[in-house]
Design an enzyme around this catalytic site. Structure first.
Site, PDB file in Angstrom:
ATOM      1  N   TYR A 177       0.803  -1.158   0.133  1.00  0.00           N
ATOM      2  CA  TYR A 177       0.043  -0.139  -0.045  1.00  0.00           C
ATOM      3  C   TYR A 177       0.911   1.108   0.049  1.00  0.00           C
ATOM      4  CZ  TYR A 177       0.693   0.871   4.987  1.00  0.00           C
ATOM      5  OH  TYR A 177       1.368   1.187   6.167  1.00  0.00           O
ATOM      6  N   CYS A 178       0.170   2.277  -0.415  1.00  0.00           N
ATOM      7  CA  CYS A 178       1.047   3.683  -0.328  1.00  0.00           C
ATOM      8  C   CYS A 178       0.226   4.635   0.095  1.00  0.00           C
ATOM      9  CB  CYS A 178       1.531   3.941  -1.727  1.00  0.00           C
ATOM     10  SG  CYS A 178       0.574   3.959  -2.982  1.00  0.00           S
ATOM     11  N   ARG A 179       0.007   5.892  -0.606  1.00  0.00           N
ATOM     12  CA  ARG A 179      -0.663   7.139  -0.044  1.00  0.00           C
ATOM     13  C   ARG A 179      -2.198   6.988  -0.308  1.00  0.00           C
ATOM     14  NH1 ARG A 179       3.874  11.389  -2.507  1.00  0.00           N
ATOM     15  NH2 ARG A 179       5.271  11.580  -0.502  1.00  0.00           N
ATOM     16  N   TYR A 207      -3.137   4.600   3.224  1.00  0.00           N
ATOM     17  CA  TYR A 207      -2.887   4.597   4.743  1.00  0.00           C
ATOM     18  C   TYR A 207      -4.071   5.618   5.289  1.00  0.00           C
ATOM     19  CZ  TYR A 207      -1.496   6.121   9.217  1.00  0.00           C
ATOM     20  OH  TYR A 207      -1.816   6.473  10.667  1.00  0.00           O
TER      21      TYR A 207
END
Lengths: 221, 221
Positions: A177-179, A207
């Site tokens: 996952y990222c932003r 997140y």
DNA sequence: AAACTATTCAATAAATTTGTTGAATAGTTT
DNA sequence: AAACTATTCAACAAATTTATTGAATAGTTT
């Protein structure tokens, strides 16, 4: 004050907030600030605009009450003023993906570039995480991870991924996952991992979505 | 297409939607359309703008994909294109009440006019309704009630209230609701009822909030 | 097919938003 | 207190948004 004046006042006030969110750069800034507080120059560089321009946009957001200011040393850090700011942005984002075929197509086209086309939704992943069935990797820059991350996630910033592959197992399912859905770090990571023979997928959301759902998070004091 | 082009495209598309919501008249129109489909002239008169101006604003909303069009006879009815449009509007509304002291004060000042200062929240009311403890009155125009209303609510449009007081009991607690927090029909009703010795309060939110929470609703086919 | 009507369109002027430039400023370091 | 630095400000031109006016239009009635 009659009924019309009242409505003019209320809708007028609320439109100040939506006006503040009605510029692409300012939306991008909100999306970025959902990760952690950022200083003006960082914001400018992340969003590819000049510092003066970023500062001006930040003033607009500040006047509308959407961000708050905090100085540390030479730098002035801007943060989102409230969880509700992210809520509205997420609503807008979801409405956009639903209604705007151009937005949808742009995202699909980009995902395709990275051969990352079966992303998993946040609820699905939450289920799996509770059962301990997957490895979660956070590929955002380390400072964002430190500021807050999904509980039990492993921090491997995207530019360190190739050099840290031996930490990962090819047996476990990997979720990256990222932003958020418009961030491509996770797509890049999935491409790298898949090529190396790992079983990897990205989480669609980021997140801030996880946090806003009150799913378990950790952060370093 | 590089990363920056992608972001410009996506944030640019999404900003079209927020731009469409960034005008006070257009917000008011969205708030109105959350009740039921409305024709252009009705919208113009409800929002105190000219027909041509209303039409133009509706074109903007339509181009952004926020409303849909439906002709019946001479009239063209506009509706919200998706539940998500209301969701974003509600988010904006709640953010505004939280962040903008001017918006908050305007609402309080107006409530005070109608001596209607202890409104009840939607959850609280949902609890009471499930226990059958209260009488619910819908004071919106009858056509909005017909299009959809809270289950078991009684329709008494605000301008008929004084002539229908004998239908109500002074023993039961009465909750009045209308279009939403910026609609004053319920406040007017509470003032009338209180003066007549009824135990009445308004619900802060409106019918669209109730529906969007998936609480039980009814409508006439 | 003619009459009718709600809605849209086109043209305009005023107001607002936007990005750029380079200088000014407020506040921290040393 | 002087030096330093990130940020803000001010001024400008270009682009966009807005409300108003009155005419044009698309579509329904009869």
């Amino acid at each position: 004050m009659d009924k019309r004046d009242f409505k003019n006042e209320v809708y007028g006030e609320l439109s100040k907030i939506s006006k503040a969110m009605s510029n692409p750069h300012r939306i991008e800034i909100i999306d970025l600030l959902a990760q952690r507080p950022y200083a003006v120059e960082e914001i400018a560089s992340c969003t590819s605009i000049s510092t003066a321009n970023a500062s001006q946009h930040l003033q607009v957001l500040k006047s509308a009450g959407l961000v708050t200011v905090n100085r540390r040393g030479y730098f002035i850090y801007y943060s989102l003023a409230s969880e509700k700011v992210f809520d509205v942005w997420r609503g807008l984002r979801e409405l956009g993906i639903e209604q705007s075929s151009k937005a949808r197509e742009a995202v699909d086209r980009f995902r395709m570039n990275y051969h990352s086309l079966q992303p998993a939704g946040i609820d699905e992943i939450y289920e799996k995480v509770s059962k301990g069935k997957i490895t979660l990797i956070d590929v955002r820059p380390e400072d964002e991870f430190i500021y807050g991350h999904i509980q039990n996630a492993l921090s491997i910033p995207i530019d360190k991924l190739v050099s840290r592959l031996e930490e990962l197992s090819k047996e476990m399912e990997i979720i990256v996952y990222c932003r958020g859905p418009f961030c491509i770090y996770a797509d890049q990571a999935v491409e790298i991992l898949t090529k190396e023979g790992f079983n990897a997928n990205r989480m669609i959301e980021g997140y801030p979505d996880w946090k806003s759902r009150n799913f378990p998070v950790s952060f370093s004091a």
